[in-house]
Scaffold this motif. Structure first.
Motif, short mmCIF file in Angstrom:
data_model
loop_
_atom_site.label_atom_id
_atom_site.label_comp_id
_atom_site.label_asym_id
_atom_site.label_seq_id
_atom_site.Cartn_x
_atom_site.Cartn_y
_atom_site.Cartn_z
N ARG A 231 0.81 -1.22 0.00
CA ARG A 231 0.00 0.00 0.00
C ARG A 231 0.84 1.27 0.00
O ARG A 231 0.32 2.36 -0.25
N GLY A 232 2.13 1.15 0.29
CA GLY A 232 2.99 2.32 0.35
C GLY A 232 2.69 3.23 1.52
O GLY A 232 2.83 4.45 1.44
N VAL A 233 2.29 2.63 2.66
CA VAL A 233 1.96 3.42 3.85
C VAL A 233 2.83 2.97 5.01
O VAL A 233 3.42 1.88 4.99
N GLY A 234 2.88 3.80 6.04
CA GLY A 234 3.65 3.47 7.23
C GLY A 234 3.01 4.00 8.48
O GLY A 234 2.10 4.84 8.42
N ALA A 235 3.47 3.51 9.62
CA ALA A 235 2.99 3.97 10.93
C ALA A 235 4.19 4.05 11.85
O ALA A 235 4.97 3.10 11.94
N ALA A 236 4.35 5.17 12.52
CA ALA A 236 5.54 5.34 13.35
C ALA A 236 5.23 6.18 14.60
O ALA A 236 4.28 6.98 14.62
N ARG A 332 7.85 11.69 8.03
CA ARG A 332 6.85 12.34 7.19
C ARG A 332 7.33 12.43 5.74
O ARG A 332 6.55 12.22 4.80
N SER A 333 8.61 12.74 5.56
CA SER A 333 9.15 12.81 4.20
C SER A 333 9.05 11.46 3.50
O SER A 333 8.80 11.39 2.29
N LEU A 334 9.25 10.40 4.27
CA LEU A 334 9.13 9.05 3.69
C LEU A 334 7.69 8.77 3.29
O LEU A 334 7.42 8.33 2.16
N THR A 335 6.75 9.01 4.19
CA THR A 335 5.35 8.64 3.92
C THR A 335 4.70 9.53 2.88
O THR A 335 3.65 9.18 2.32
N GLU A 336 5.30 10.69 2.61
CA GLU A 336 4.78 11.55 1.53
C GLU A 336 5.12 10.99 0.16
O GLU A 336 4.62 11.50 -0.86
N ASN A 337 5.96 9.97 0.12
CA ASN A 337 6.34 9.33 -1.15
C ASN A 337 6.07 7.83 -1.07
O ASN A 337 6.99 7.03 -0.81
N PRO A 338 4.82 7.41 -1.25
CA PRO A 338 4.47 5.99 -1.13
C PRO A 338 5.29 5.09 -2.04
O PRO A 338 5.60 3.95 -1.67
N GLU A 339 5.67 5.62 -3.21
CA GLU A 339 6.45 4.79 -4.13
C GLU A 339 7.81 4.44 -3.55
O GLU A 339 8.38 3.38 -3.87
N THR A 340 8.36 5.29 -2.69
CA THR A 340 9.64 5.00 -2.04
C THR A 340 9.48 3.84 -1.07
O THR A 340 10.32 2.93 -1.02
#
Length: 355
Positions: A231-236, A332-340
């Protein structure tokens, strides 16, 4: 004065101009045009100037043309020295590099160019400069890169068996769920973010040695992170401590990020605060523990490397609040780019098709 060399007669001036127009070699084209001018009856000195040469050079190309035809007008590329190592010797060298040195025999724990220079000289009787050794290594597919850490007690077979049997393991854990329930595969880990920070490589002018600040203090926070690559999502969560209570908060946070109507399987290592029975696992999450000493199976390890390299290294954090802010901003920078997240976190063995 030497008489003019006669051109072969099986090509007309029109033929040579047509070949010149079709040629992809500029020098061949201009020589063809000079010879076409000769066939038209132009004075050879004038014909030579068309091709940007003198009359004697034109005479040499006439000889080449008579002997080899239009192909003889191409530039002669020097072949250089024949390789001093055969294909079999290069293959043996590649095997030596991949196997690595024996510290008791070679006195080093990693190959350097000067070490391989000696190996090549001793084994193949060929003396190279160190720079040439580097060029040879690149030519046979090697790069000078950083190694990843590996636990000395790691069992590669256990890791391969886990990947091979992952779908079976998954079904054993979620077989009780209703048929058709969507399953999401998540990965979880923790990282220490603190004042004792790392320094990473950067681009700089050749011959210089750039400097970056390096803090000597030890205040730190813990970044609990989890990703769902499909899904390209994260939780932290960024927390001041690590342990069962912190892990409980993270599980609760992950639970809120699982898609409505889906069930998450969370893959994580066997840290004590992961395996304790004191945890209350949310109903939409099932824990699956990775084999011991196998961080390579957890792509969150690569997420940490990505965050440190791009957002957290080469920095000084004055206060604990600065550490927390930096960790949160990096996530936040990571989750703003789901493709990453998808690119870094996707593992073929953990792909279940319907996540």
């Amino acid at each position: 004065m030497a008489s003019a060399v006669q051109l072969r007669t099986d090509y007309s001036a029109s033929d040579l101009r047509r070949l010149a127009a079709a040629s992809k070699h500029a020098n061949q084209s201009r020589r063809l045009l000079s010879l076409a001018a000769v066939l038209d009856g132009m004075d050879r000195a004038e014909a030579a100037r068309i091709g940007g040469m003198d009359r004697q050079t034109l005479r040499d190309w006439v000889h080449r043309f008579n002997a080899l035809g239009p192909d003889g007008l191409r530039d002669i590329r020097p072949k250089g020295h024949p390789p001093r190592l055969s294909k079999a010797q290069l293959a043996e060298l590649a095997e030596i590099v991949e196997t690595g040195p024996d510290r008791r025999v070679h006195g080093v724990v990693r190959w350097r160019r000067l070490d391989l220079r000696k190996v090549v000289a001793d084994r193949f009787g060929v003396a190279y400069h160190e720079r040439t050794i580097g060029k040879i290594l690149k030519a046979i597919g090697f790069s000078h890169i950083s190694a990843r850490p590996r636990h000395p007690g790691q069992d590669p077979k256990v890791m391969e068996d886990f990947k091979k049997n992952f779908l079976r393991t998954l079904n054993a854990h979620v077989g009780h769920l209703s048929k058709g329930r969507r399953i999401e595969v998540w990965f979880q880990d923790e990282a220490r973010i603190g004042q004792k920070n790392g320094i990473v490589r950067q681009w700089a002018r050749r011959g210089t040695r750039p400097r970056q600040p390096a803090d000597q203090r030890y205040d730190n926070a813990w970044l609990f992170g989890a990703i769902c690559p499909a899904r390209g999502v994260g939780a932290a969560l960024t927390l001041p401590y690590i342990g069962t209570e912190a892990m409980q908060m993270h599980l609760d946070e992950i639970s809120t990020m699982v898609a409505r109507g889906s069930h998450a399987v969370l893959l994580l290592d066997r840290a004590g605060w992961h395996t304790t029975r004191m945890l209350t696992v949310p109903k939409n999450i099932t824990l699956i523990f990775l084999p011991s000493r196998s961080p390579e199976l957890n792509p969150v390890e690569q997420i940490w490397q990505y965050l440190r390299s791009n957002f957290l290294s080469n920095s000084v954090f004055e206060t604990y609040a600065d550490i927390v802010d930096a960790a949160c901003e990096a996530w936040r920078s990571l989750t703003e780019n789901p493709e990453t997240i998808t690119s870094i976190g996707s593992s073929q063995w953990a792909h279940i098709g319907h996540s």
